[in-house]
Every structure is written in C-alpha cells, then in structure tokens.
Design a protein around this motif. Structure first.
Motif, PDB file in Angstrom:
ATOM      1  N   VAL A  31       4.050  -0.196   1.132  1.00 52.11           N
ATOM      2  CA  VAL A  31       2.966  -0.681   0.620  1.00 52.11           C
ATOM      3  C   VAL A  31       3.403  -2.743   0.974  1.00 52.11           C
ATOM      4  O   VAL A  31       1.892  -2.988   1.828  1.00 52.11           O
ATOM      5  CB  VAL A  31       3.243  -0.857  -1.288  1.00 52.11           C
ATOM      6  CG1 VAL A  31       1.774  -2.556  -1.578  1.00 52.11           C
ATOM      7  CG2 VAL A  31       2.520   0.460  -1.503  1.00 52.11           C
ATOM      8  N   HIS A  75      11.224   3.092  -1.428  1.00 55.35           N
ATOM      9  CA  HIS A  75      10.353   2.950  -0.181  1.00 55.35           C
ATOM     10  C   HIS A  75       8.515   3.013  -0.487  1.00 55.35           C
ATOM     11  O   HIS A  75       8.266   2.695   0.774  1.00 55.35           O
ATOM     12  CB  HIS A  75      10.338   4.877  -0.045  1.00 55.35           C
ATOM     13  CG  HIS A  75       8.834   5.632   0.929  1.00 55.35           C
ATOM     14  ND1 HIS A  75       8.431   5.726   1.153  1.00 55.35           N
ATOM     15  CD2 HIS A  75      10.762   5.624   2.732  1.00 55.35           C
ATOM     16  CE1 HIS A  75       8.298   6.381   2.355  1.00 55.35           C
ATOM     17  NE2 HIS A  75       8.964   6.029   3.584  1.00 55.35           N
ATOM     18  N   ARG A  76       8.220   3.522  -1.681  1.00 53.61           N
ATOM     19  CA  ARG A  76       7.182   2.843  -1.871  1.00 53.61           C
ATOM     20  C   ARG A  76       6.197   1.778  -1.827  1.00 53.61           C
ATOM     21  O   ARG A  76       5.211   1.011  -0.805  1.00 53.61           O
ATOM     22  CB  ARG A  76       6.360   3.715  -3.452  1.00 53.61           C
ATOM     23  CG  ARG A  76       4.998   2.897  -3.863  1.00 53.61           C
ATOM     24  CD  ARG A  76       4.340   3.439  -4.886  1.00 53.61           C
ATOM     25  NE  ARG A  76       4.589   4.796  -4.844  1.00 53.61           N
ATOM     26  CZ  ARG A  76       5.385   5.320  -6.308  1.00 53.61           C
ATOM     27  NH1 ARG A  76       4.644   4.183  -7.329  1.00 53.61           N
ATOM     28  NH2 ARG A  76       5.356   6.007  -6.665  1.00 53.61           N
ATOM     29  N   SER A 136       2.275  -1.334  -7.308  1.00 55.29           N
ATOM     30  CA  SER A 136       2.243   0.089  -7.803  1.00 55.29           C
ATOM     31  C   SER A 136       1.684   0.653  -5.998  1.00 55.29           C
ATOM     32  O   SER A 136       2.231   2.114  -5.881  1.00 55.29           O
ATOM     33  CB  SER A 136       1.902   0.686  -8.584  1.00 55.29           C
ATOM     34  OG  SER A 136       0.000   0.097  -8.278  1.00 55.29           O
ATOM     35  N   GLY A 137       1.060  -0.057  -4.985  1.00 52.56           N
ATOM     36  CA  GLY A 137       0.230   0.932  -4.414  1.00 52.56           C
ATOM     37  C   GLY A 137      -1.355   1.300  -4.406  1.00 52.56           C
ATOM     38  O   GLY A 137      -1.676   1.505  -3.880  1.00 52.56           O
ATOM     39  N   LEU A 169      12.724   6.758  -3.849  1.00 50.53           N
ATOM     40  CA  LEU A 169      11.404   7.468  -3.663  1.00 50.53           C
ATOM     41  C   LEU A 169       9.926   5.735  -3.638  1.00 50.53           C
ATOM     42  O   LEU A 169       9.668   5.487  -3.528  1.00 50.53           O
ATOM     43  CB  LEU A 169      10.872   8.062  -4.053  1.00 50.53           C
ATOM     44  CG  LEU A 169      11.310   9.876  -4.235  1.00 50.53           C
ATOM     45  CD1 LEU A 169      10.567  10.609  -5.282  1.00 50.53           C
ATOM     46  CD2 LEU A 169      10.798   9.856  -2.685  1.00 50.53           C
ATOM     47  N   ALA A 170      10.768   5.159  -4.590  1.00 56.75           N
ATOM     48  CA  ALA A 170       9.831   3.524  -5.591  1.00 56.75           C
ATOM     49  C   ALA A 170      10.436   2.333  -4.504  1.00 56.75           C
ATOM     50  O   ALA A 170       9.290   1.845  -4.210  1.00 56.75           O
ATOM     51  CB  ALA A 170      11.329   3.163  -6.943  1.00 56.75           C
ATOM     52  N   TRP A 180       9.079   0.977 -12.511  1.00 53.32           N
ATOM     53  CA  TRP A 180       9.134   2.453 -12.133  1.00 53.32           C
ATOM     54  C   TRP A 180      10.240   3.288 -13.642  1.00 53.32           C
ATOM     55  O   TRP A 180      10.685   2.712 -13.482  1.00 53.32           O
ATOM     56  CB  TRP A 180       9.805   3.665 -10.555  1.00 53.32           C
ATOM     57  CG  TRP A 180      11.323   3.512 -10.983  1.00 53.32           C
ATOM     58  CD1 TRP A 180      11.793   2.019 -10.328  1.00 53.32           C
ATOM     59  CD2 TRP A 180      12.806   4.087 -11.433  1.00 53.32           C
ATOM     60  NE1 TRP A 180      13.381   2.268 -10.334  1.00 53.32           N
ATOM     61  CE2 TRP A 180      13.519   3.948 -10.785  1.00 53.32           C
ATOM     62  CE3 TRP A 180      11.948   5.195 -11.469  1.00 53.32           C
ATOM     63  CZ2 TRP A 180      14.295   4.587 -11.282  1.00 53.32           C
ATOM     64  CZ3 TRP A 180      13.503   6.426 -12.075  1.00 53.32           C
ATOM     65  CH2 TRP A 180      14.768   5.688 -12.115  1.00 53.32           C
TER      66      TRP A 180
END
Length: 180
Positions: free
Chosen positions: A82, A77-78, A20-21, A74-75, A49
């Motif tokens: 990470v 990218h995250r 999840s980061g 965005l998910a 997500w």
C-alpha cells in the motif's frame, strides 16, 4: 505505550494513520501524508491485524500458533504494498515510521497515538458523510483517543467505483462517460 511517553516533551509530533489497503484507508493515508508535511511531523502509517477468528480462537488452536508468523508477514507485505502504491518513489516528504501491530485496529491506533501533539487520521468507510462515523474503527478512535482525530471522508471516486461494480455484476452496459 501508555502514559510514560506522554511525560516527555516531543518534537513536532506524529501523524498516525490507520492503513488496511481499503480505498478509505488509502484516502486517509494521502490526507495524513499531507498533514504530516504541513505540520513538519513524522508520518506513522499503522496496519493493525488480528488472527483469523480472533485472539481467543488463535489461543485455542495449536495449528494457528504456527501460522502467526505467516499472518504477520502477510500484514507487513500488505502495508509495504500500500505504501509503495500510494506514495511511490517520491515518498511523503516527511519522516516515515511504518508499523504492523497485532491487535484490534481501533485500540491499537488509540494506544499508539497517545501524545498530546499527535494527530490520529482514520478513514470513515464507504457510507459518506451521512453516516461518516459508522465504521467501527473510526467510531472507536473518536470516542477513545486522547489526541485530535481527523476523520477523512471517502474519496468521491469510491461511489463511482461502487456504481461501476454494481453495473458490471448485473451485466449492464457501462460507458466511459459514466466513469467521469
């Protein structure tokens, strides 16, 4: 992803890890990468997500359906950020299959790690071993997974960082000795 994938013989298996980061998920990712190398398995980092407000809220709002692609972007990218930050250019030393999945994290991880030879790795959150399985995702995986689950305790650095954050937010002096 159901029982059909369980009917076939597979190679050395997969190490599926929830990412999840958060610091806990980064610790779990590091442990999962080491486990994948040790087993000669594939590493499957997964970021699950859900739309803000949940699936029901997303279905009710016409505007949110337009945002689904952006939320998924965005998910992705995250997850890429990470993986880049943690694994860097060196990679994992194991085949990597990163996935972004729309759905509740616990359920998504359990559905993906559906083979007997899989190992599911999850971080246990901020509370340490005293309440190691208090996290909803870790608890869900431990109760529902059909494969072994490796619950990774938080990094010792996490409590040091939390303490430094508290001192900073209270405007208390902090020396470098307190961080070591």
């Amino acid at each position: 992803m159901g029982s059909k994938s369980r009917d076939h013989a597979h190679g050395p298996g997969r190490v599926v890890v929830g990412v999840s980061g958060s610091l806990g998920s980064v610790t779990a990712l590091c442990r999962a990468a080491a486990e994948a190398r040790r087993r000669g398995a594939e590493l499957w980092p997964v970021l699950a997500w859900e739309p803000p407000g949940g699936e029901l809220a997303a279905r009710r709002s016409a505007a949110s359906t337009l945002l689904v692609d952006e939320w998924e972007r965005l998910a992705r990218h995250r997850l890429c950020a990470v993986l880049s930050d943690v694994l860097g250019d060196a990679g994992t030393g194991a085949p990597l299959h990163a996935l972004v999945v729309r759905g509740a994290p616990g359920r998504a991880l359990v559905e993906l790690a559906d083979r007997d030879e899989d190992v599911l790795v999850v971080g246990t959150g901020r509370r340490g071993w005293r309440r190691a399985f208090s996290g909803r995702v870790a608890a869900y995986c431990l109760h529902h997974a059909r494969c072994p689950v490796l619950a990774v305790p938080p990094s010792p650095l996490e409590s040091t960082l939390a303490s430094a954050h508290r001192r900073n937010s209270w405007h208390l002096p902090l020396s470098a000795k307190q961080l070591s």
